[in-house]
Design a protein around this motif. Structure first.
Motif, mmCIF file in Angstrom:
data_model
loop_
_atom_site.group_PDB
_atom_site.id
_atom_site.type_symbol
_atom_site.label_atom_id
_atom_site.label_comp_id
_atom_site.label_asym_id
_atom_site.label_seq_id
_atom_site.Cartn_x
_atom_site.Cartn_y
_atom_site.Cartn_z
ATOM 1 N N THR A 40 3.150 -6.644 45.060
ATOM 2 C CA THR A 40 2.042 -6.475 45.338
ATOM 3 C C THR A 40 1.232 -7.199 43.878
ATOM 4 N N VAL A 41 2.406 -7.579 42.907
ATOM 5 C CA VAL A 41 1.461 -7.797 41.885
ATOM 6 C C VAL A 41 1.702 -9.143 41.749
ATOM 7 N N GLU A 42 1.106 -9.747 40.341
ATOM 8 C CA GLU A 42 0.697 -10.880 40.166
ATOM 9 C C GLU A 42 1.951 -11.584 39.565
ATOM 10 N N HIS A 43 2.178 -11.018 39.137
ATOM 11 C CA HIS A 43 3.936 -10.970 38.196
ATOM 12 C C HIS A 43 4.868 -10.290 38.452
ATOM 13 N N PHE A 44 6.245 -10.301 38.311
ATOM 14 C CA PHE A 44 6.564 -9.465 37.628
ATOM 15 C C PHE A 44 8.616 -10.176 37.021
ATOM 16 N N ASN A 45 8.378 -9.949 35.567
ATOM 17 C CA ASN A 45 8.686 -10.779 34.611
ATOM 18 C C ASN A 45 9.997 -9.387 34.079
ATOM 19 N N ILE A 46 10.652 -10.093 35.083
ATOM 20 C CA ILE A 46 11.867 -9.151 33.976
ATOM 21 C C ILE A 46 12.919 -9.501 33.976
ATOM 22 N N LEU A 60 13.020 -9.476 46.087
ATOM 23 C CA LEU A 60 12.595 -9.627 44.986
ATOM 24 C C LEU A 60 11.767 -10.849 45.332
ATOM 25 N N SER A 61 10.588 -10.613 46.001
ATOM 26 C CA SER A 61 9.405 -11.912 46.144
ATOM 27 C C SER A 61 9.313 -12.795 45.120
ATOM 28 N N LYS A 62 9.178 -11.947 44.046
ATOM 29 C CA LYS A 62 8.555 -13.041 43.134
ATOM 30 C C LYS A 62 9.973 -12.580 41.616
ATOM 31 N N VAL A 63 11.298 -12.457 41.714
ATOM 32 C CA VAL A 63 12.132 -12.523 41.143
ATOM 33 C C VAL A 63 13.119 -13.180 41.946
ATOM 34 N N GLU A 64 13.464 -14.606 41.368
ATOM 35 C CA GLU A 64 15.287 -15.023 41.959
ATOM 36 C C GLU A 64 16.077 -14.156 41.286
#
Length: 396
Positions: A40-46, A60-64
């Protein structure tokens, strides 16, 4: 001698990672707290959770995923019958709950209970329904303030919650009323898991804001846990956040109240700078209370990013003989219908600077394997009647 002198167990309250096999029996279909937030989120900086292996454990779609994660990781299943805070935390420390706590989500509380509570508190009760804490303040707080009444409400959880304006109700009086409610709600037919004081400030609609002076009055654990075993053996058991409330001080040697999840991490970092031997047990509630129940995946994602920043600061001050475990107590998919917790697997991510290896370890059947692992590390025996099998031998 303990292999790890200090264990930091951090519970990201409600950060589930996908439906359990029996989730449909709990009304939860295709739930996935972490996965749906990432979608859902535009960015997921973790970056810190990523380097420990979270994206290797859970796609996770935004985290490799990373090629060489620093930690060990696996999914944990809940053996107990429930998906609430107390059931999850108690299971972590060895308690298998087979009978879920009673809820009043659909019916409200019975007249007999409310009449006795009203009589003993000296206030007329309003509310008595399942509601969001912020919404019920907008609806009824002006009435409570202007007419001297008392808001009592519940949720999808096994809770009785009482609101009180800190100026007009008085905080100590609110606590007194909650103590009365806890006494009444020890009867089997009314036995909710927690009575919660929900203080707030503000004088009119649009201004009401809940404060950090919340206090939970929980049922005592149904037996001794790993915490009791550690304390009885002379080890430190430090509570940060609502851990002390969840275990009703049982097995706790030192307790700190948190004003927020960020504050909870700041307290954890402060504890890491001290010299102690034992367990630092942390609950970070904002994921659940502010974002999960309010079905706000954007806010939830931002909260995880805030946690990740503080996690990086914690990793910097870890000692070689420290063990960090990051987990959750249940799910609360902010994209799902309703406002209830969701029955999900939770992540187990473990890291120590002394690890020689890393990577995936087999999926576990109970949260209690964490408590058993901590107990074995400190050479103490889990109390009679508890569950769980240690993973210590796999964390090398």
């Amino acid at each position: 001698m303990s292999r790890f002198k200090r264990v930091f167990l951090i519970v990201c309250d409600s950060m589930g990672m996908g439906a359990m096999a029996d989730s449909e029996k709990f009304g939860d279909v295709n739930v996935d707290t972490l996965g749906h937030i990432s979608d859902t989120v535009e960015h997921f900086n973790i970056p810190n959770l990523r380097k420990l292996g979270l994206a290797n454990l859970k796609p996770l779609s935004k985290v490799e995923p990373v090629e060489k994660p620093l930690g060990y990781y696996c999914p944990l299943n809940e053996m107990s019958n429930g998906k609430d805070t107390m059931t999850g935390h108690w299971e972590m420390m060895g308690i298998h709950t087979t009978t879920p706590f009673v809820t009043f989500t659909d019916t409200g509380f019975p007249k007999e209970l409310l009449d006795e509570l009203s009589s003993r508190c000296g206030k007329e009760i309003i509310g008595n329904k399942s509601a969001s804490g912020t919404e019920i303040l907008e609806e009824l707080a002006e009435t409570e303030i202007n007419e001297g009444k008392m808001i009592v409400y519940t949720s999808a959880d096994s809770v009785l919650q009482i609101c009180g304006n800190e100026e007009t109700f008085d905080l100590q009086n609110l606590y007194r009323c909650c103590e009365i409610a806890r006494e009444l709600c020890m009867r089997d037919e009314w036995k909710v898991g927690r009575v919660i004081a929900r203080p707030y400030v503000g004088k009119k609609k649009g201004e009401f804001k809940r404060t950090a002076n919340r206090h939970d009055y929980a049922v005592k654990p149904t037996g001794d846990t790993a915490l009791n075993a550690l304390k009885n053996a002379g080890f430190d058991v430090i509570s940060i956040g609502k851990i002390n409330d969840i275990f009703v001080t049982e097995g706790i040697t030192e307790a700190y109240h948190s004003n927020s999840s960020v504050h909870g991490m700041e307290q954890t970092i402060e504890e890491a700078g001290k010299d102690f031997t034992g367990l630092c047990f942390v609950n970070l509630v904002d994921f659940d209370a502010l974002w999960g129940h309010r079905r706000d995946p954007i806010g939830y994602g931002d909260e995880i990013e805030k946690f990740d920043v503080k996690l990086g600061e914690f990793l910097d001050v870890m000692r070689d003989d420290d063990l960090l475990i990051i987990t959750a107590d249940h799910g609360n998919d902010p994209t799902y219908t309703g406002t209830d917790h969701t029955r999900e697997k939770v992540p187990f991510v473990a890291y120590s600077k002394s690890f020689k290896g890393s990577g995936s370890i087999p999926e576990r059947n109970t949260f209690a394997d964490m408590g058993a692992t901590i107990a074995e590390n400190f050479g103490v025996t889990m109390p009679e009647g508890t569950i769980g099998t240690s993973m210590l031998g796999e964390l090398v």
